[in-house]
Design an enzyme around this catalytic site. Structure first.
Site, PDB file in Angstrom:
ATOM      1  N   HIS A   1      -0.316   3.537  -1.457  1.00  0.00           N
ATOM      2  CA  HIS A   1      -1.510   2.859  -0.941  1.00  0.00           C
ATOM      3  C   HIS A   1      -2.171   2.102  -2.085  1.00  0.00           C
ATOM      4  O   HIS A   1      -1.763   2.195  -3.233  1.00  0.00           O
ATOM      5  CB  HIS A   1      -2.514   3.888  -0.387  1.00  0.00           C
ATOM      6  CG  HIS A   1      -2.097   4.514   0.908  1.00  0.00           C
ATOM      7  ND1 HIS A   1      -2.710   4.237   2.100  1.00  0.00           N
ATOM      8  CD2 HIS A   1      -1.117   5.397   1.190  1.00  0.00           C
ATOM      9  CE1 HIS A   1      -2.127   4.932   3.071  1.00  0.00           C
ATOM     10  NE2 HIS A   1      -1.152   5.652   2.544  1.00  0.00           N
TER      11      HIS A   1
ATOM     12  N   GLU B   1      -2.531   5.885  -4.987  1.00  0.00           N
ATOM     13  CA  GLU B   1      -3.451   4.766  -4.772  1.00  0.00           C
ATOM     14  C   GLU B   1      -3.295   3.840  -5.962  1.00  0.00           C
ATOM     15  O   GLU B   1      -3.678   4.186  -7.079  1.00  0.00           O
ATOM     16  CB  GLU B   1      -4.895   5.268  -4.672  1.00  0.00           C
ATOM     17  CG  GLU B   1      -5.182   6.135  -3.453  1.00  0.00           C
ATOM     18  CD  GLU B   1      -5.331   5.347  -2.169  1.00  0.00           C
ATOM     19  OE1 GLU B   1      -5.417   4.103  -2.226  1.00  0.00           O
ATOM     20  OE2 GLU B   1      -5.361   5.973  -1.103  1.00  0.00           O
TER      21      GLU B   1
ATOM     22  N   HIS C   1      -1.051   0.849   5.445  1.00  0.00           N
ATOM     23  CA  HIS C   1      -2.292   0.115   5.702  1.00  0.00           C
ATOM     24  C   HIS C   1      -2.047  -1.372   5.442  1.00  0.00           C
ATOM     25  O   HIS C   1      -1.560  -1.758   4.371  1.00  0.00           O
ATOM     26  CB  HIS C   1      -3.430   0.653   4.822  1.00  0.00           C
ATOM     27  CG  HIS C   1      -3.882   2.006   5.298  1.00  0.00           C
ATOM     28  ND1 HIS C   1      -4.219   3.028   4.442  1.00  0.00           N
ATOM     29  CD2 HIS C   1      -4.029   2.494   6.560  1.00  0.00           C
ATOM     30  CE1 HIS C   1      -4.562   4.097   5.167  1.00  0.00           C
ATOM     31  NE2 HIS C   1      -4.459   3.798   6.448  1.00  0.00           N
TER      32      HIS C   1
ATOM     33  N   GLU D   1      -2.857  -3.462   2.179  1.00  0.00           N
ATOM     34  CA  GLU D   1      -2.482  -2.913   0.878  1.00  0.00           C
ATOM     35  C   GLU D   1      -1.142  -3.523   0.440  1.00  0.00           C
ATOM     36  O   GLU D   1      -0.140  -2.843   0.238  1.00  0.00           O
ATOM     37  CB  GLU D   1      -2.514  -1.381   0.961  1.00  0.00           C
ATOM     38  CG  GLU D   1      -3.938  -0.903   1.299  1.00  0.00           C
ATOM     39  CD  GLU D   1      -4.080   0.579   1.647  1.00  0.00           C
ATOM     40  OE1 GLU D   1      -3.138   1.348   1.387  1.00  0.00           O
ATOM     41  OE2 GLU D   1      -5.148   0.960   2.178  1.00  0.00           O
TER      42      GLU D   1
HETATM   43  C1  BZS Z   1      -6.270   4.550   1.573  1.00  0.00           C
HETATM   44  C2  BZS Z   1      -7.026   5.812   1.184  1.00  0.00           C
HETATM   45  C3  BZS Z   1      -6.393   7.001   1.819  1.00  0.00           C
HETATM   46  C4  BZS Z   1      -6.829   7.075   3.265  1.00  0.00           C
HETATM   47  C5  BZS Z   1      -6.789   8.276   1.094  1.00  0.00           C
HETATM   48  C6  BZS Z   1      -5.914   9.416   1.469  1.00  0.00           C
HETATM   49  C7  BZS Z   1      -4.841   9.733   0.723  1.00  0.00           C
HETATM   50  C8  BZS Z   1      -6.165  10.145   2.579  1.00  0.00           C
HETATM   51  C9  BZS Z   1      -4.013  10.776   1.063  1.00  0.00           C
HETATM   52  C10 BZS Z   1      -5.329  11.207   2.928  1.00  0.00           C
HETATM   53  C11 BZS Z   1      -4.259  11.511   2.170  1.00  0.00           C
HETATM   54  O1  BZS Z   1      -6.357   4.117   2.686  1.00  0.00           O
HETATM   55  O2  BZS Z   1      -5.512   4.003   0.765  1.00  0.00           O
HETATM   56  O3  BZS Z   1      -8.037   7.159   3.532  1.00  0.00           O
HETATM   57  O4  BZS Z   1      -5.967   7.023   4.132  1.00  0.00           O
HETATM   58 ZN    ZN Z   2      -4.298   3.047   2.401  1.00  0.00          ZN
END
Ligand code: BZS
Ligand code: ZN
Ligand code: CA
Ligand code: CA
Length: 451
Positions: free
Chosen positions: A327, A400, A192, A195
């Site tokens: 992330h 995260e 992303h 990030e």
């Molecule tokens: C982000 C949050 C991330 C998303 C949450 C997520 C983690 C989804 C693992 C699926 C698997 O963007 O940092 O929404 O992609």
């Molecule tokens: Zn992300």
């Protein structure tokens, strides 16, 4: 600060809007269109925004959203991007039209302070794009390390982004030029765009591996018995777009145009080919921050990662055993599946689930993050974790990173925290590298690894 909007309305069922409400609507629409036109002409924008391809987005706290089901429902509302999850609220990014729609649906929204909350401590704390390595600075740092440590590190271009930038993988191991029969571990970063702390995490790991090899006994032993891959930026186009104009743009997706739409970008983390688009965990709308793309692996960046991973099947066996996708933000450790609330599902039995949870908790004990299945947050489909596990059998976590909430700077914490918040994950990374030879050891079932 409360947003200056009319008191919450009940859903208007067949009622003719009153003149005042109609006027507000027209003004709001005109405003949205005006800002939209500006943003198209000068996408540089003066404040963070445009998280989804929509313009003039702002950050809000939505109260009373406590369960994964409530969050999944909210995430499915067009124009909403969930940035962080708290026990009884979520932080979202949305434009004004979306905010009005949510309020009409009965959601309670509170706008968060504009700009970077970290600036509250004074201008010195404000995160600027230059506090973080740019894409080109990242590549220069990688090249410099690889040339200084040629016996330990090598890099290769594994493919190119939509706009033609190199996506690079760095390999770190003893005898690095030989493909040895050692468990492989993959770390992916910056999928992303905004990030940026995750790219710093990649550079921290590379520096740590380079400088501590031969000095730190545990790390040396791990790099002698494993092959590590680091992909510092999965989404270089997004990173450049978000950072290089000199003002952060709050961008998430890649920069691939969508045919027949003025909205740019696919959410790479909804574009993977495992139950793609199955379960209401992504959007089919190009304007959404979680647009899943026109088909599985339709984003070149997704395909670069999956081709690389598929290429690590040697002699019929996937060599990569474990993976972390970095992330930000929220300070969480997440494991599959995302597409279902169920703890177990096809391909994920109770032993696997317990191994995920056990190692997830061990890592969380080292960095203070919260460990949980990713659908405890909200349902997602087409994520990298589900594909890695469901299709490749790779133990796959999402971290995260810092901060825990938007008050710590959200996607743009001050540069002063970079060293602390990357080093914070050192132990967790070593724990996973250690377990990578047999994750079932963690639950006392090594026999499950024999095959
Ligand atoms: C982000 C949050 C991330 C998303 C949450 C997520 C983690 C989804 C693992 C699926 C698997 O963007 O940092 O929404 O992609
Ligand atoms: Zn992300
Ligand atoms: Ca080796
Ligand atoms: Ca190997």
């Amino acid at each position: 600060m409360r947003i200056p909007l009319p008191p919450p309305l009940r859903p208007a069922r067949g009622r003719r809007p009153r003149t005042a409400a109609l006027l507000t609507l027209v003004v709001a629409l005109a405003l949205t269109l005006t800002l939209g036109a500006q943003a198209t002409a000068a996408p540089g924008g003066s404040r963070p925004g445009a998280g989804s391809g929509a313009e003039d987005t702002r950050t809000y706290e939505v109260r009373g959203v406590s369960s994964a089901a409530q969050r999944s429902a909210l995430a499915l509302q067009g124009g909403v991007a969930i940035d962080a999850v708290h026990d009884h609220s979520v932080t979202i990014t949305a434009d004004r039209a979306t905010v009005r729609r949510l309020e009409r649906l009965g959601y309670l929204l509170e706008e968060l302070p504009a700009g970077n909350p970290a600036a509250a401590d004074g201008a010195a704390a404000l995160s600027t794009p230059s506090a973080y390595h740019s894409y080109s600075q990242t590549m220069a740092a990688v090249n410099s390390l690889v040339s200084r440590y040629p016996d330990l590190m090598s890099s290769r271009v594994i493919g190119t982004s939509y706009e033609g930038r190199s996506i690079v993988a760095v390999k770190i191991s003893d005898n690095v030029r030989t493909d040895e029969n050692e468990p492989e571990i993959l770390f992916t970063h910056n999928m992303h765009a905004r990030e940026h702390l995750t790219t710093e995490m990649a550079l921290y790991l590379l520096n740590e591996f380079a400088t501590q090899y031969g000095r730190d006994a545990r790390l040396t032993q791990l790099l002698n018995t494993r092959e590590v891959w680091v992909i510092p930026s999965v989404n270089p186009d997004g990173k450049v777009y978000d950072q290089d104009s000199g003002v952060f743009r709050n961008w998430r997706k890649n920069r691939q145009p969508n045919s027949g739409s003025r909205y740019i970008g696919t959410d790479i983390n909804r574009n993977f080919a495992y139950h793609w688009g199955c379960c209401g965990g992504s959007s089919g709308s190009t304007s959404s921050a979680t647009y899943r793309g026109s088909g599985p692996e339709s984003a070149p960046e997704t395909r670069v990662v999956t081709n690389f991973v598929r290429g690590r099947v040697v002699g019929g066996r996937q060599q990569i055993r474990a993976h972390i996708d970095f992330h930000s933000y929220s300070e969480l450790i997440l494991w599959p599946y995302g597409y279902t609330y169920n703890d177990t599902a096809p391909g994920l039995d109770a032993d696997a689930r317990n191994a995920y949870a056990t190692v997830g908790r061990q890592m969380a004990a080292s960095n203070g993050y919260r460990p949980q299945q990713s659908s405890d947050l909200y349902v997602t489909d087409g994520s990298i974790n589900d594909w890695m596990w469901g299709s490749q059998g790779i133990w796959s976590y999402t971290f995260e990173m810092y901060p825990r909430s938007s008050s710590g700077g959200g996607f743009y914490p001050p540069g002063s925290v970079i060293d602390r918040e990357t080093a914070r994950n050192r132990e967790a990374v070593l724990i996973l590298m250690d377990h990578a030879d047999c994750m079932y050891d963690a639950i006392g079932k090594p026999a499950l690894c024999a095959s």
